[in-house]
Write a protein that holds these residues in place. Structure first.
Motif, mmCIF file in Angstrom:
data_model
loop_
_atom_site.group_PDB
_atom_site.id
_atom_site.type_symbol
_atom_site.label_atom_id
_atom_site.label_comp_id
_atom_site.label_asym_id
_atom_site.label_seq_id
_atom_site.Cartn_x
_atom_site.Cartn_y
_atom_site.Cartn_z
ATOM 1 N N GLU A 125 -12.249 -1.355 -7.384
ATOM 2 C CA GLU A 125 -10.942 -1.905 -7.753
ATOM 3 C C GLU A 125 -9.860 -1.425 -6.786
ATOM 4 O OE1 GLU A 125 -10.102 -4.074 -9.931
ATOM 5 O OE2 GLU A 125 -11.892 -4.279 -11.171
ATOM 6 N N LEU A 126 -9.918 -0.162 -6.387
ATOM 7 C CA LEU A 126 -8.956 0.343 -5.406
ATOM 8 C C LEU A 126 -9.108 -0.390 -4.077
ATOM 9 C CD1 LEU A 126 -9.140 4.202 -6.061
ATOM 10 C CD2 LEU A 126 -7.146 2.749 -6.420
ATOM 11 N N GLY A 127 -10.354 -0.684 -3.707
ATOM 12 C CA GLY A 127 -10.597 -1.382 -2.450
ATOM 13 C C GLY A 127 -10.050 -2.794 -2.433
ATOM 14 N N GLN A 128 -9.850 -3.390 -3.619
ATOM 15 C CA GLN A 128 -9.330 -4.751 -3.697
ATOM 16 C C GLN A 128 -7.807 -4.807 -3.687
ATOM 17 O OE1 GLN A 128 -11.204 -7.656 -3.688
ATOM 18 N NE2 GLN A 128 -12.810 -6.179 -3.156
ATOM 19 N N LEU A 129 -7.142 -3.693 -3.903
ATOM 20 C CA LEU A 129 -5.680 -3.708 -4.008
ATOM 21 C C LEU A 129 -4.978 -4.247 -2.762
ATOM 22 C CD1 LEU A 129 -4.832 -0.422 -5.940
ATOM 23 C CD2 LEU A 129 -4.617 -2.768 -6.748
ATOM 24 N N LEU A 166 -13.467 8.087 -2.261
ATOM 25 C CA LEU A 166 -12.169 7.545 -1.850
ATOM 26 C C LEU A 166 -12.112 7.390 -0.335
ATOM 27 C CD1 LEU A 166 -9.544 9.445 -4.056
ATOM 28 C CD2 LEU A 166 -10.170 7.031 -4.200
ATOM 29 N N ALA A 167 -12.559 8.424 0.369
ATOM 30 C CA ALA A 167 -12.508 8.381 1.836
ATOM 31 C C ALA A 167 -13.408 7.288 2.393
ATOM 32 C CB ALA A 167 -12.914 9.743 2.404
ATOM 33 N N ALA A 168 -14.447 6.919 1.655
ATOM 34 C CA ALA A 168 -15.381 5.899 2.142
ATOM 35 C C ALA A 168 -14.829 4.483 2.018
ATOM 36 C CB ALA A 168 -16.697 6.007 1.374
ATOM 37 N N VAL A 169 -13.737 4.305 1.262
ATOM 38 C CA VAL A 169 -13.133 2.973 1.113
ATOM 39 C C VAL A 169 -12.210 2.739 2.307
ATOM 40 C CG1 VAL A 169 -11.724 1.471 -0.336
ATOM 41 C CG2 VAL A 169 -13.272 3.137 -1.396
ATOM 42 N N ASP A 170 -12.541 1.776 3.141
ATOM 43 C CA ASP A 170 -11.837 1.576 4.409
ATOM 44 C C ASP A 170 -10.347 1.298 4.243
ATOM 45 O OD1 ASP A 170 -14.154 1.972 5.814
ATOM 46 O OD2 ASP A 170 -14.659 -0.166 5.931
#
Length: 703
Positions: A125-129, A166-170
């Motif tokens: 979900e954070l990656g989609q923001l 978290l760090a792995a989400v580009d």
């Protein structure tokens, strides 16, 4: 072209230092480059250093520059432009101090309003923001202070379960303050060029002039220092500040060492010679030893006074516990020297006042160390830390009146698990059901979860199974005891349930029986005619037997002891009948079971209302609307059936099986019954509400 991480040397003198940090320009430039996404700046920055090096202070000062409102009070034009980040919306700052990894994740989920129902959903979900135009910039401070119990290893879980994903989400830009032992591990999980470690102990991030400025400010009467020859004279003040900074160096613990050295001097200036370099410390440990020597005390005495505070859990120790715990650690009576000892320890301790009205008077004032780095220096000097923790634990046990945990002080009751965990003795403590009920469930759960499961005896495993329910609901002690009483019966530990009943006679209910049955689709109370319940020949001649109260469960065909409702229909359900008082299985014809009529139910003194995972029991009033709440039963799994008998036996079914509870309605209404919640499928650790405030436990479905 000027590097974004290094301002021109010749221009530095023209700029004012950051008013809160007083230096660290090289590190500030690197952080500002990260914030402005300067070309070539890493996406992930790891801030680390030894305790007392100034990581937290640097991060706090940087966040001042990142806050649009706080920036308005700073003269930014006077700062090195390369240290000032652009005026952007403030980043998310989920402080993890005292929180679990799961709580930290839910803190982020609430901050961004994510529609997640499990912790695993949060990262995608954070990656989609960013697709919605919302940048995701996250600053995670205080990882070294994570977890409600120091010895439970929560910082490692935060690094592995929160920061690495978290760090792995580009699309996430991450800045995290982590202990040095985890910095390399976090960095190695990322491709080269995406991460940078700022280790404030390393020479490239050194700030000797900032260290001098810090000492000079602390010595200045304008900022609260007493008027002394070496504080009022600017030249003498500068000379002493340079000497302190030079002796301290610019490495491990330097900022804390300077601060404590100045406090030691200003608190007791008698006999201090500014020209004598041998009176200036090079580390936090040397500050302690030199301070004691200047006051004609043995360094061991000061360390023994501070030892209980270095080993304490939470925010500090209640004042009345300091002397007995210091005596326990020192293995000698410290009571006579404590009055003078507190003056000796003054530069290194601070009071913590708690205004909560629920806190007992003798625990409203705590004593704590000025900085965690002092605790580390003191612990390094204790030859046997587990042994010292064991003596503290024994002293705390002695402080329990009549060995009744309900009468114990808050610190003793809630924090003894942390001390026994550190001593390696926690499994021995996990034998008293009353402690399970009375201790803060968040703290006790964290300590128990830190143990290998195979080290836990049966009662501790029951507690561990029940703890997510206790923390999610934030149930008061009496309801915790009732829920645990039921859990012990469910797990075949009736003796432990009996201990709770004896210790707390006002329990909301007593669990009569519990059976493990799969697939229960509904339950009802009923009555069975005597001839159907008692074998022929077992009734004495002329005796009249009352109908037997029974529990009837709708179960799948093939359930042992059950009778099918339709013998010729293999898909039809079956009925399992139990004696309502004992739980014994009865082989009875379902057609001979009498259900209560609506009039009989209406005349019953108790009624109930049910949600997905709660049942509330009410005492009926003379008129509609006069109902009085008696208690509430809460479940970790959804209820599949509920009923209540005229005698007040509550019958409930869940995926675990069926159980019968004798409700005790003669007692006054139970206060503080938690509000009902929807059933939640995935019990996990405690959760949190909105950032950036510290959350209550288990505010999300992963409870």
């Amino acid at each position: 072209m000027t590097s974004p991480t290094q301002a021109p040397e010749q221009a530095q003198a023209a700029y004012e230092p950051h008013p809160y940090i007083g230096g660290r320009n090289a590190a500030l430039r690197a952080l500002a480059a990260w914030r402005m996404e300067w070309p070539g700046a890493p996406r992930v920055v790891i801030l680390t250093g030894s305790p007392g090096t100034g990581c937290s202070r640097l991060l706090t000062g940087f966040l001042m520059l990142c806050d649009p409102e706080y920036r308005k009070g700073l003269e930014l034009d006077a700062f090195d432009p390369a240290t000032v980040p652009p005026d952007l919306p403030a980043p998310a700052v989920p402080s993890v101090a005292g929180l679990t990894a799961a709580q930290t994740l839910w803190l982020l989920a609430d901050h961004y309003g994510l529609p997640a129902t499990r912790t695993a959903d949060i990262f995608p979900e954070l990656g989609q923001l960013p697709l919605s135009g919302r940048p995701v910039t996250i600053v995670v401070p205080d990882v070294d202070r994570a977890g409600p119990v120091r010895g439970a290893g929560e910082p490692a879980r935060v690094v592995r379960d929160v920061l690495k994903p978290l760090a792995a989400v580009d699309s996430i830009r991450l800045l995290a303050e982590v202990p040095r032992e985890f910095a390399a591990e976090l960095a190695e999980s990322l491709p080269p060029g995406e991460v940078r470690i700022i280790d404030l102990d390393a020479p490239e991030w050194g700030d000797p002039e900032g260290l001098v400025l810090q000492a000079e400010a602390l010595l200045n009467p304008q900022f609260g220092a007493p008027e002394l020859p070496f504080t009022t004279d600017p030249a003498a003040r500068r000379t002493l500040a340079e000497a302190i900074a030079r002796q301290t160096g610019d490495g491990a613990g330097s900022r804390l060492t300077v601060h404590l050295a100045v406090q030691s001097i200003l608190t007791h200036p008698e006999g201090f010679d500014p020209a004598d370099a041998s009176q200036l410390p090079g580390s936090v440990g040397e500050v302690l030893d030199l301070h004691a020597q200047r006051l004609d005390a043995h360094p061991r005495t000061l360390r023994q006074i501070l030892a209980p505070l270095a080993l304490a859990e939470g925010d500090g120790l209640p004042v009345h516990l300091l002397t007995p715990l210091a005596s326990a650690v020192a293995e000698r009576d410290m009571s006579e020297g404590m009055a003078r000892g507190m003056l000796l320890a003054a530069p290194f301790i601070r009071p913590v006042e708690r205004a909560d009205e629920d806190v007992p008077e003798d625990e409203r004032t705590l004593v704590a160390l000025q900085h965690p780095g002092i605790g580390e220096a003191v612990r390094e000097g204790i030859p046997d830390v587990p042994g010292a923790q064991a003596r503290i634990a024994m002293e705390l046990l002695e402080a329990v009146p009549d060995q009744d945990w309900a009468k114990a002080g808050e610190y003793v009751r809630d924090r003894i698990a942390g001390h026994t965990l550190a001593a390696g003795l926690l499994p021995r403590l996990l034998t008293d059901p009353n402690l399970f009920a009375q201790a803060d469930p968040v703290l006790l759960r964290a300590a128990v979860e830190a143990l290998p499961y195979e080290q836990l005896d049966a009662p501790a495993r029951t507690y561990l199974r029940t703890a997510p329910l206790l923390t999610r609901t934030q149930a008061p002690a009496m309801l915790r005891a009732a829920l645990l009483e039921t859990a012990f019966v469910e797990d075949g530990l009736p003796d432990y349930a009996a201990v709770l009943r004896a210790a707390l006679p006002e329990l909301d209910w007593h669990t009569l029986w519990s059976v493990s049955v799969a697939g229960v689709d509904g339950v009802t109370v009923g009555r069975l005619a005597p001839s159907a319940a008692v074998p022929e020949g077992d009734v004495p001649d002329g005796a009249e037997l009352a109908p037997l109260a029974v529990a009837v469960s709708v179960v799948p065909q093939g359930t042992p002891g059950a009778r099918p409702l339709k013998a010729d229909d293999l898909e039809a359900p079956a009925v399992l009948v139990h004696d309502l008082a004992t739980g014994s299985v009865i082989d009875a014809d379902p057609a001979r079971i009498q259900r209560p009529s609506e009039d009989e139910r209406a005349a019953s003194p108790l009624g109930f209302s049910r949600g997905a995972d709660y049942v509330r029991v009410w005492r009926r009033g003379a008129q509609k609307g006069d109902e009085e709440l008696v208690t509430a039963l809460i479940s970790a799994t959804p209820f599949t059936g509920t009923d209540i008998s005229a005698e007040g036996v509550l019958l409930v079914a869940t995926a675990r099986g069926v159980k019968a509870l004798q409700i005790r309605p003669a007692k006054p209404v139970t206060p503080d019954v938690p509000a009902p919640r929807a059933a939640e499928p995935e019990p996990e650790p405690a959760q949190a509400p909105q950032a950036p405030q510290a959350p209550g436990p288990d505010a999300h479905p992963d409870a």
